[in-house]
Each structure stands twice: as structure tokens, then as C-alpha cells.
Design a protein around this motif. Structure first.
Motif, PDB file in Angstrom:
ATOM      1  N   ALA A  21     -12.034  28.824 -31.423  1.00 37.19           N
ATOM      2  CA  ALA A  21     -13.552  27.920 -30.179  1.00 37.19           C
ATOM      3  C   ALA A  21     -13.503  28.647 -29.432  1.00 37.19           C
ATOM      4  O   ALA A  21     -14.305  29.184 -28.970  1.00 37.19           O
ATOM      5  CB  ALA A  21     -12.585  26.767 -29.341  1.00 37.19           C
ATOM      6  N   GLU A  22     -12.346  29.929 -28.931  1.00 39.24           N
ATOM      7  CA  GLU A  22     -12.644  30.858 -28.174  1.00 39.24           C
ATOM      8  C   GLU A  22     -14.059  31.870 -27.855  1.00 39.24           C
ATOM      9  O   GLU A  22     -14.747  32.430 -27.987  1.00 39.24           O
ATOM     10  CB  GLU A  22     -11.450  31.759 -27.573  1.00 39.24           C
ATOM     11  CG  GLU A  22     -11.603  32.854 -26.064  1.00 39.24           C
ATOM     12  CD  GLU A  22     -11.468  31.992 -24.938  1.00 39.24           C
ATOM     13  OE1 GLU A  22     -11.341  30.699 -24.957  1.00 39.24           O
ATOM     14  OE2 GLU A  22     -12.811  32.383 -24.018  1.00 39.24           O
ATOM     15  N   CYS A  23     -13.905  31.963 -29.766  1.00 38.94           N
ATOM     16  CA  CYS A  23     -14.695  33.308 -30.383  1.00 38.94           C
ATOM     17  C   CYS A  23     -16.209  32.376 -30.365  1.00 38.94           C
ATOM     18  O   CYS A  23     -17.089  32.973 -30.032  1.00 38.94           O
ATOM     19  CB  CYS A  23     -14.287  33.815 -31.880  1.00 38.94           C
ATOM     20  SG  CYS A  23     -13.089  34.224 -31.893  1.00 38.94           S
ATOM     21  N   ILE A  24     -16.035  31.214 -30.511  1.00 33.83           N
ATOM     22  CA  ILE A  24     -17.618  30.548 -30.701  1.00 33.83           C
ATOM     23  C   ILE A  24     -17.773  30.604 -28.929  1.00 33.83           C
ATOM     24  O   ILE A  24     -19.167  30.569 -28.394  1.00 33.83           O
ATOM     25  CB  ILE A  24     -17.431  28.991 -31.612  1.00 33.83           C
ATOM     26  CG1 ILE A  24     -17.062  28.959 -32.475  1.00 33.83           C
ATOM     27  CG2 ILE A  24     -18.797  27.835 -31.251  1.00 33.83           C
ATOM     28  CD1 ILE A  24     -17.006  28.029 -33.437  1.00 33.83           C
ATOM     29  N   ASN A  25     -16.844  30.322 -27.897  1.00 36.39           N
ATOM     30  CA  ASN A  25     -17.606  30.051 -27.209  1.00 36.39           C
ATOM     31  C   ASN A  25     -17.906  31.696 -25.784  1.00 36.39           C
ATOM     32  O   ASN A  25     -19.101  31.868 -25.238  1.00 36.39           O
ATOM     33  CB  ASN A  25     -16.326  30.187 -25.792  1.00 36.39           C
ATOM     34  CG  ASN A  25     -16.242  30.364 -24.726  1.00 36.39           C
ATOM     35  OD1 ASN A  25     -17.810  29.328 -23.723  1.00 36.39           O
ATOM     36  ND2 ASN A  25     -15.475  30.788 -23.513  1.00 36.39           N
ATOM     37  N   THR A  26     -17.564  32.798 -26.976  1.00 36.57           N
ATOM     38  CA  THR A  26     -17.918  34.021 -26.846  1.00 36.57           C
ATOM     39  C   THR A  26     -19.333  34.425 -27.228  1.00 36.57           C
ATOM     40  O   THR A  26     -20.417  34.491 -26.409  1.00 36.57           O
ATOM     41  CB  THR A  26     -17.269  34.399 -27.166  1.00 36.57           C
ATOM     42  OG1 THR A  26     -15.557  34.657 -26.835  1.00 36.57           O
ATOM     43  CG2 THR A  26     -17.306  36.512 -26.891  1.00 36.57           C
TER      44      THR A  26
END
Ligand code: ATP
Length: 135
Positions: free
Chosen positions: A77-82
Motif C-alpha cells: 500500500a505504501e509503494c502504491i501511495n508513493t
């Protein structure tokens, strides 16, 4: 016959090169997120802590499945957010209500994943920690 085998082998080599290249790009994305996002560093530290505690508490295979799913869900999720932040900054350097919506929704996804991880940790680790200190 020889040429057919050679052609097939070349196709395998080319597709392997493509696979290795995609893998390298994916790894670069994870490293970029880790390098640039403070939250990703926090998530990684939390993941390491959970894994260490999990090893110490001797979790079952089913418990490891739940824990690792929760951990990888947060990191993904953090990678997608970035990715969303980078794309929005590229497309909309000026303030726009849709840019705000995109970034806020992506951040919301990370928050939901983190809340899920906290719940999983609470349900799996907490009873074991309590039992450990009661002995
Ligand atoms: N172009 C924009 N237009 C409107 N609102 C924006 C825009 N860029 C950012 N915002 C608002 O500011 C908030 C913070 O945006 P920012 O780009 O600083 O991301 P961030 O959540 O701080 O990222 P990081 O995870 O790196 O701290 C967004 O969630 C959004 O509400």
C-alpha cells in the motif's frame, strides 16, 4: 531441428531478460519508496519488530500467514501511495481538488492497511505476550 531448438532457446533467453529487467524495476520502486518515504521506514522497522517477536513467540504456520499478509499488504500500500503521489506531482504540480482527492485516497488506503496490521498483531501477538508474562 538445430535451428528450431536455437530459436526456442533465444526466445527463452529474451523472456528471461525481460523478467529480470521487470524484477529490477520492481526492486527499484521498493527501494525508492524506502529511500524517500519516512512512513515506509517506519513500516519496515515495525515489520522487523513483528517478525522478531513472532520468532520469539514460536507462531504457528497459520499465524505466520496472517502476519506476513498484513505486513506485505502495508508495504505494498505504501509503494502504491508513493506511485500515486509521484504521478499526481507530475500531472498536477498546482493545487487541484482532484489531485487532493487522489493523494488523500491513496493515503487512506495505507491507513486502512496499517489499521488491519495493528488488529492482526493485536489478535495474534497480544494474547501470547500476556500469557508469556503470566508464567
Ligand atoms: N497538487 C495538490 N493539490 C491539492 N492538494 C494537494 C496537492 N498536493 C498535495 N495536496 C494535499 O496535501 C496533502 C499532503 O500532500 P504531500 O504531497 O505532501 O503528500 P504527503 O502525504 O505529505 O506525502 P508523504 O507521505 O511524502 O509525507 C495531500 O494528502 C493533499 O491533501
Amino acid at each position: 531441428m538445430f535451428f528450431a531448438i536455437r530459436l526456442k532457446w533465444e526466445r527463452v533467453t529474451v523472456s528471461m531478460k525481460g523478467f529480470v529487467k521487470s524484477f529490477g524495476c520492481a526492486l527499484a520502486g521498493i527501494l525508492y519508496t524506502l529511500r524517500t518515504q519516512r512512513n515506509m521506514k517506519i513500516h519496515f522497522a515495525a515489520a522487523l519488530w513483528v517478525v522478531t517477536v513472532g520468532i520469539f513467540l514460536d507462531l504457528t504456520a497459520a499465524e505466520w500467514t496472517d502476519i506476513t499478509l498484513a505486513v506485505f499488504f502495508v508495504l505494498a500500500a505504501e509503494c502504491i501511495n508513493t506511485a500515486v503521489e509521484a504521478a499526481v506531482n507530475l500531472c498536477s504540480p498546482h493545487r487541484h481538488h482532484l489531485a487532493k482527492a487522489a493523494k488523500d485516497c491513496a493515503a487512506g488506503a495505507v491507513l486502512l492497511a496499517a489499521m488491519h496490521a495493528l488488529l492482526v498483531a493485536f489478535f495474534i501477538l497480544w494474547p501470547k505476550i500476556i500469557r508469556l508474562f503470566q508464567l
